[in-house]
Design a protein around this motif. Structure first.
Motif, PDB file in Angstrom:
ATOM      1  N   VAL A  16       0.854  -1.195   0.000  1.00 22.67           N
ATOM      2  CA  VAL A  16       0.000   0.000   0.000  1.00 22.67           C
ATOM      3  C   VAL A  16       0.887   1.241   0.000  1.00 22.67           C
ATOM      4  O   VAL A  16       1.777   1.391   0.837  1.00 22.67           O
ATOM      5  N   ARG A  17       0.620   2.129  -0.933  1.00 26.87           N
ATOM      6  CA  ARG A  17       1.424   3.340  -1.106  1.00 26.87           C
ATOM      7  C   ARG A  17       0.876   4.456  -0.217  1.00 26.87           C
ATOM      8  O   ARG A  17      -0.301   4.803  -0.289  1.00 26.87           O
ATOM      9  N   LEU A  18       1.742   4.992   0.633  1.00 27.94           N
ATOM     10  CA  LEU A  18       1.346   6.066   1.534  1.00 27.94           C
ATOM     11  C   LEU A  18       1.603   7.409   0.866  1.00 27.94           C
ATOM     12  O   LEU A  18       2.743   7.758   0.580  1.00 27.94           O
ATOM     13  N   ILE A  19       0.527   8.135   0.611  1.00 24.22           N
ATOM     14  CA  ILE A  19       0.626   9.470   0.033  1.00 24.22           C
ATOM     15  C   ILE A  19       0.374  10.481   1.146  1.00 24.22           C
ATOM     16  O   ILE A  19      -0.704  10.506   1.736  1.00 24.22           O
ATOM     17  N   ALA A  20       1.377  11.283   1.444  1.00 25.56           N
ATOM     18  CA  ALA A  20       1.239  12.303   2.477  1.00 25.56           C
ATOM     19  C   ALA A  20       0.572  13.532   1.872  1.00 25.56           C
ATOM     20  O   ALA A  20       1.115  14.165   0.965  1.00 25.56           O
ATOM     21  N   VAL A  21      -0.616  13.838   2.359  1.00 21.15           N
ATOM     22  CA  VAL A  21      -1.368  14.974   1.824  1.00 21.15           C
ATOM     23  C   VAL A  21      -0.816  16.240   2.454  1.00 21.15           C
ATOM     24  O   VAL A  21      -1.041  16.541   3.626  1.00 21.15           O
ATOM     25  N   MET A  23      -6.731  -1.450 -14.053  1.00 18.96           N
ATOM     26  CA  MET A  23      -7.352  -1.305 -12.739  1.00 18.96           C
ATOM     27  C   MET A  23      -6.435  -1.895 -11.671  1.00 18.96           C
ATOM     28  O   MET A  23      -6.829  -2.712 -10.858  1.00 18.96           O
ATOM     29  N   GLN A  24      -5.185  -1.429 -11.685  1.00 20.08           N
ATOM     30  CA  GLN A  24      -4.193  -1.930 -10.739  1.00 20.08           C
ATOM     31  C   GLN A  24      -4.187  -1.155  -9.431  1.00 20.08           C
ATOM     32  O   GLN A  24      -3.637  -1.629  -8.434  1.00 20.08           O
ATOM     33  N   GLU A  25      -4.785   0.048  -9.423  1.00 18.54           N
ATOM     34  CA  GLU A  25      -4.720   0.910  -8.252  1.00 18.54           C
ATOM     35  C   GLU A  25      -6.108   1.258  -7.730  1.00 18.54           C
ATOM     36  O   GLU A  25      -7.040   1.465  -8.500  1.00 18.54           O
ATOM     37  N   LEU A  26      -6.214   1.307  -6.417  1.00 13.25           N
ATOM     38  CA  LEU A  26      -7.408   1.814  -5.747  1.00 13.25           C
ATOM     39  C   LEU A  26      -6.962   2.894  -4.770  1.00 13.25           C
ATOM     40  O   LEU A  26      -6.363   2.592  -3.735  1.00 13.25           O
ATOM     41  N   SER A  27      -7.206   4.138  -5.141  1.00 13.90           N
ATOM     42  CA  SER A  27      -6.847   5.273  -4.301  1.00 13.90           C
ATOM     43  C   SER A  27      -8.048   5.604  -3.422  1.00 13.90           C
ATOM     44  O   SER A  27      -9.001   6.238  -3.852  1.00 13.90           O
ATOM     45  N   MET A  28      -7.995   5.142  -2.188  1.00 19.86           N
ATOM     46  CA  MET A  28      -9.117   5.387  -1.280  1.00 19.86           C
ATOM     47  C   MET A  28      -8.638   5.225   0.156  1.00 19.86           C
ATOM     48  O   MET A  28      -7.738   4.438   0.443  1.00 19.86           O
ATOM     49  N   GLY A  29      -9.234   6.019   1.013  1.00 15.59           N
ATOM     50  CA  GLY A  29      -8.851   6.008   2.414  1.00 15.59           C
ATOM     51  C   GLY A  29      -8.083   7.250   2.793  1.00 15.59           C
ATOM     52  O   GLY A  29      -7.081   7.596   2.154  1.00 15.59           O
ATOM     53  N   MET A  30      -8.595   7.960   3.823  1.00 13.11           N
ATOM     54  CA  MET A  30      -7.939   9.149   4.350  1.00 13.11           C
ATOM     55  C   MET A  30      -7.708   8.946   5.840  1.00 13.11           C
ATOM     56  O   MET A  30      -7.848   7.829   6.352  1.00 13.11           O
ATOM     57  N   SER A  31      -7.361   9.996   6.543  1.00 13.10           N
ATOM     58  CA  SER A  31      -6.935   9.850   7.935  1.00 13.10           C
ATOM     59  C   SER A  31      -7.969   9.153   8.811  1.00 13.10           C
ATOM     60  O   SER A  31      -7.615   8.401   9.715  1.00 13.10           O
ATOM     61  N   GLY A  32      -9.245   9.387   8.543  1.00 13.33           N
ATOM     62  CA  GLY A  32     -10.278   8.824   9.394  1.00 13.33           C
ATOM     63  C   GLY A  32     -10.739   7.430   9.027  1.00 13.33           C
ATOM     64  O   GLY A  32     -11.444   6.784   9.823  1.00 13.33           O
ATOM     65  N   ASP A  33     -10.369   6.959   7.836  1.00 18.22           N
ATOM     66  CA  ASP A  33     -10.922   5.668   7.395  1.00 18.22           C
ATOM     67  C   ASP A  33      -9.920   4.809   6.627  1.00 18.22           C
ATOM     68  O   ASP A  33     -10.305   3.837   5.980  1.00 18.22           O
ATOM     69  N   TYR A  34      -8.633   5.140   6.721  1.00 15.60           N
ATOM     70  CA  TYR A  34      -7.657   4.425   5.898  1.00 15.60           C
ATOM     71  C   TYR A  34      -7.565   2.942   6.234  1.00 15.60           C
ATOM     72  O   TYR A  34      -7.300   2.111   5.362  1.00 15.60           O
ATOM     73  N   GLN A  35      -7.799   2.592   7.506  1.00 10.17           N
ATOM     74  CA  GLN A  35      -7.729   1.177   7.873  1.00 10.17           C
ATOM     75  C   GLN A  35      -8.852   0.380   7.210  1.00 10.17           C
ATOM     76  O   GLN A  35      -8.653  -0.758   6.787  1.00 10.17           O
ATOM     77  N   LEU A  36     -10.031   0.988   7.103  1.00  6.47           N
ATOM     78  CA  LEU A  36     -11.138   0.339   6.397  1.00  6.47           C
ATOM     79  C   LEU A  36     -10.816   0.201   4.913  1.00  6.47           C
ATOM     80  O   LEU A  36     -11.119  -0.817   4.291  1.00  6.47           O
ATOM     81  N   ALA A  37     -10.193   1.229   4.351  1.00  2.84           N
ATOM     82  CA  ALA A  37      -9.833   1.189   2.935  1.00  2.84           C
ATOM     83  C   ALA A  37      -8.828   0.078   2.657  1.00  2.84           C
ATOM     84  O   ALA A  37      -8.959  -0.668   1.674  1.00  2.84           O
ATOM     85  N   ILE A  38      -7.841  -0.060   3.526  1.00  2.00           N
ATOM     86  CA  ILE A  38      -6.846  -1.121   3.357  1.00  2.00           C
ATOM     87  C   ILE A  38      -7.517  -2.487   3.468  1.00  2.00           C
ATOM     88  O   ILE A  38      -7.224  -3.407   2.698  1.00  2.00           O
ATOM     89  N   GLN A  39      -8.430  -2.610   4.417  1.00  5.44           N
ATOM     90  CA  GLN A  39      -9.168  -3.869   4.570  1.00  5.44           C
ATOM     91  C   GLN A  39      -9.912  -4.240   3.292  1.00  5.44           C
ATOM     92  O   GLN A  39     -10.022  -5.422   2.931  1.00  5.44           O
ATOM     93  N   GLN A  88      -3.957  14.855   7.970  1.00  4.96           N
ATOM     94  CA  GLN A  88      -4.015  15.291   9.359  1.00  4.96           C
ATOM     95  C   GLN A  88      -3.331  14.321  10.313  1.00  4.96           C
ATOM     96  O   GLN A  88      -2.653  14.732  11.257  1.00  4.96           O
ATOM     97  N   ILE A  89      -3.464  13.037  10.071  1.00  8.58           N
ATOM     98  CA  ILE A  89      -2.885  12.043  10.978  1.00  8.58           C
ATOM     99  C   ILE A  89      -1.345  12.067  10.934  1.00  8.58           C
ATOM    100  O   ILE A  89      -0.683  11.606  11.868  1.00  8.58           O
ATOM    101  N   LEU A  90      -0.798  12.635   9.859  1.00  6.33           N
ATOM    102  CA  LEU A  90       0.658  12.779   9.746  1.00  6.33           C
ATOM    103  C   LEU A  90       1.142  14.149  10.181  1.00  6.33           C
ATOM    104  O   LEU A  90       2.130  14.287  10.899  1.00  6.33           O
ATOM    105  N   PHE A  91       0.437  15.185   9.727  1.00 11.18           N
ATOM    106  CA  PHE A  91       0.918  16.546   9.907  1.00 11.18           C
ATOM    107  C   PHE A  91       0.199  17.329  11.005  1.00 11.18           C
ATOM    108  O   PHE A  91       0.609  18.436  11.336  1.00 11.18           O
ATOM    109  N   GLY A  92      -0.882  16.765  11.568  1.00  9.66           N
ATOM    110  CA  GLY A  92      -1.646  17.490  12.568  1.00  9.66           C
ATOM    111  C   GLY A  92      -2.673  18.408  11.925  1.00  9.66           C
ATOM    112  O   GLY A  92      -2.898  18.394  10.713  1.00  9.66           O
TER     113      GLY A  92
END
Length: 222
Positions: free
Chosen positions: A19-24, A188-204, A214-218
């Motif tokens: 899973v690729r972590l994109i820092a917003v 369809m190799q990529e699914l870009s979904m999940g942000m600070s509040g729901d990324y664990q659900l997206a990974i699941q 926000q979870i990275l930078f405050g």
């Protein structure tokens, strides 16, 4: 600022290696981006052309950053977007895709792209409905210079965790359905979904890219 590195390390332990972590980094200082870079981040997500240009001018000594456009793209800013970003996650309508395809040929570039889809109705979001996207796939398949790699989606506000997980699963199933049609220029190799509040659900549900700010930078300072 020193908390950024520890936050990143904590999140990286939770995210599978595929899973690729994109820092917003929108509304985030150049100094904070440098700290994230030093902590191992190479993918940064921005939503405004001018803000990104100003940051890129100050970060030219970090040439291996990959820039991801995650915000709505106005058609009249398509040229600048192609010049500044390697990834565009927010290709949200056919006309925009076709314009990016034409401009990419003129600029001799091959941008990576995700198609933004609304799994559920949402007046506050851009993107195709599922029906619209499936209908326009033949036209999208003609966009040979736009490297369509997958889908991007954002849940509507107000959903509980089970509803969000269901939405992410539906996005994955839609990607699988499109992939089974064997389009020559739509992957369809990529699914870009999940942000600070729901990324664990997206990974699941099968996300391959998560967009965390926000979870990275405050908290942002607007």
């Amino acid at each position: 600022m020193t908390e950024i590195a520890s936050r990143i390390a904590n999140i990286q332990q939770q995210i599978p290696p595929n899973v690729r972590l994109i820092a917003v980094s929108k509304q985030v200082s150049v100094e904070a981006i440098r700290l994230a870079y030093a902590a191992g981040i190479r993918d940064f997500g921005e939503s405004r052309i001018q803000e990104t240009a100003e940051k890129q001018a100050l970060l030219q000594d970090l040439p291996d950053i990959t820039w991801h456009l995650i915000g709505h793209l106005q058609a009249n800013k398509a040229v600048k977007a192609l010049q500044q970003f390697q990834w565009i996650h927010s290709v949200d309508n056919l006309k925009l895709a076709q314009r990016l395809n034409r401009l990419a040929e003129e600029l001799s570039c091959q941008p990576q792209a995700c198609l933004q889809v609304k799994i559920l109705p949402d007046r506050d979001k851009y993107g195709w409905t599922v029906t619209e996207l499936l209908t326009e796939l033949p036209e999208l398949n003609q966009c040979q210079n736009l490297k369509i790699q997958g889908l991007m989606t954002i849940p509507p506000l107000g959903l509980d965790d089970s509803q969000i997980l269901s939405l992410f699963n539906q996005a994955r199933e839609l990607a699988e359905k499109i992939s089974q049609q064997n389009w020559s220029n739509i992957k369809m190799q990529e699914l870009s979904m999940g942000m600070s509040g729901d990324y664990q659900l997206a990974i699941q549900a099968g996300a391959t890219m998560v967009r965390l700010g926000q979870i990275l930078f405050g908290e942002r300072r607007y």
